[in-house]
Design a protein around this motif. Structure first.
Motif, PDB file in Angstrom:
ATOM      1  N   LEU A   1      -1.144  23.361   6.548  1.00 41.10           N
ATOM      2  CA  LEU A   1      -2.307  22.938   5.769  1.00 41.10           C
ATOM      3  C   LEU A   1      -2.462  21.421   5.831  1.00 41.10           C
TER       4      LEU A   1
ATOM      5  N   ILE B   1      -4.176  19.237   3.464  1.00 41.31           N
ATOM      6  CA  ILE B   1      -4.905  19.074   2.206  1.00 41.31           C
ATOM      7  C   ILE B   1      -4.140  18.155   1.260  1.00 41.31           C
TER       8      ILE B   1
ATOM      9  N   ASP C   1      -7.871  18.350  -3.077  1.00 36.71           N
ATOM     10  CA  ASP C   1      -8.380  19.676  -2.729  1.00 36.71           C
ATOM     11  C   ASP C   1      -8.048  20.684  -3.814  1.00 36.71           C
TER      12      ASP C   1
ATOM     13  N   LYS D   1     -11.239  22.069  -5.431  1.00 32.61           N
ATOM     14  CA  LYS D   1     -12.447  21.553  -4.758  1.00 32.61           C
ATOM     15  C   LYS D   1     -13.427  20.949  -5.758  1.00 32.61           C
TER      16      LYS D   1
ATOM     17  N   TRP E   1      -5.016  29.698   0.719  1.00 32.77           N
ATOM     18  CA  TRP E   1      -5.978  28.637   1.016  1.00 32.77           C
ATOM     19  C   TRP E   1      -6.870  29.034   2.205  1.00 32.77           C
ATOM     20  N   GLY E   2      -8.144  28.824   2.021  1.00 29.35           N
ATOM     21  CA  GLY E   2      -9.083  29.114   3.098  1.00 29.35           C
ATOM     22  C   GLY E   2      -9.625  30.522   3.087  1.00 29.35           C
ATOM     23  N   GLU E   3      -9.109  31.363   2.202  1.00 29.72           N
ATOM     24  CA  GLU E   3      -9.604  32.749   2.150  1.00 29.72           C
ATOM     25  C   GLU E   3     -10.914  32.833   1.381  1.00 29.72           C
TER      26      GLU E   3
END
Length: 353
Positions: free
Chosen positions: A292, A294, A313, A328, A351-353
């Protein structure tokens, strides 16, 4: 001045340095190289931590022979560190060393240097010319009235010319000192005089505490000038500690991407959760998510916490026995203090899902 974008490219195994390549992280084993099992175990741990190139000392024939077995069990380029004995340099290359580190001035004269170079050409092995402030030649100490950056650079370039006289140019240069200011000046002077890639580090920096500070300051000064193709953070202790420090230095200077950046407040009287413990646990946990890229914020109170966490993030802003989960830029929910760490881990895992 030759910056890292302008230095020559040199291949060390399957890692290329110089010519704008990413700055590579190096370390050195502190096991007996003859002990293949212990050495391999340490190198594999260094690999897992993110080491790009590893160096082993080769003080004996047995150590040189051991390189062949070590090479079979590791996955990063292996550098052999040689002093005084040219035959060990040759044996190391014959047993698979991807690079050798020597001081041509103490290897035994022109004919022996020539024999080392012949073997290096045969096996396509680059040579790192290493000069250290602790071993500067007496004539140069007298010339410059002490150990100086100018003397170190002159010594290093004299050694480079020994290799060039043998028509050998697959060279990396290192000029190390435990004096941060001297070291930084020496690398700047070297970068003005040669386009060979530079391996940089503050030698004998010290313990994990003092060595990290000296290395961060010294490497920060050097790297921020556009100098340095490979680095080592030299610490007294487990060499795995060197890798995390090197990665953080590179990330801080914008020279490496990837991995979680953890920001946390220093705490004050307004803090009502155990932020110090939480921040340390989050930093340890972050090493599990190197994929990651972030920023994670761990903040202690409602004064600056929400604002700082929103810039990250994902983050936590502490309250009284609880914290706000912020993702976010948006407050997601309140979380009890004893669930904060697992909540952050869940967010990272998904993360990112």
């Amino acid at each position: 001045m030759y910056t890292r974008e302008q230095t020559r490219k040199v291949s060390i195994g399957d890692v290329t340095i110089g010519g704008g390549s990413p700055v590579a992280i190096q370390s050195m084993t502190n096991t007996k190289t003859e002990d293949v099992e212990a050495t391999v175990k340490q190198i594999l741990a260094l690999e897992k931590a993110g080491c790009d190139i590893v160096r082993c000392t080769v003080p004996t024939e047995e150590a040189a022979t051991a390189l062949q077995e070590i090479k079979k069990k590791i996955h990063i380029p292996l550098v052999a560190d040689i002093h005084f004995n040219y035959k060990l340099a040759i044996a190391a290359m014959e047993n698979g060393a991807d690079k050798i580190r020597i001081n041509p001035g103490n290897i035994g004269g022109e004919e022996k240097i020539r024999k080392v170079v012949e073997t290096a050409k045969k096996y396509h092995v680059p040579i790192r010319v290493g000069v250290n402030s602790g071993s500067l030649e007496k004539p140069l100490i007298e010339k410059y009235q002490g150990v100086t950056a100018e003397g170190l650079v002159e010594s290093a370039l004299d050694k480079v010319r020994m290799l060039e006289a043998c028509d050998f140019h697959d060279v990396v240069v290192s000029i190390k000192s435990s004096d941060v200011q001297m070291c930084a000046k020496a690398y700047r002077l070297a970068a003005e005089k040669t386009d060979y890639p530079l391996h940089v580090g503050i030698t004998e920096a010290g313990t994990v505490y003092s060595g990290n500070i000296k290395s961060a300051v010294g490497l920060g000064i050097i790297l921020n000038q556009g100098i340095g193709d490979t680095i080592r953070v030299s610490l007294t202790g487990d060499p795995v500690n060197e890798i995390a420090s090197a990665k953080l230095i590179l990330r801080t200077l914008g020279l490496r991407q990837g991995g979680i950046e953890v920001v946390s407040c220093p705490t004050c009287g307004r803090t009502n959760i155990d932020l110090i413990s939480l921040a340390n646990q989050v930093e340890t946990m972050a090493s599990d998510f190197e994929h990651l890229n972030i920023k994670v914020a761990v903040m202690g109170c409602v004064v600056n916490g929400p604002g700082e966490a929103k810039e990250a993030d994902v983050g936590i802003a502490g309250g009284i026995g609880e914290g706000l989960l912020i993702k976010k830029g948006e407050v997601i929910r309140k979380v009890p203090e004893d669930e904060l760490l697992n909540t952050l881990r869940y967010e990272l895992e998904h993360w990112g899902e």
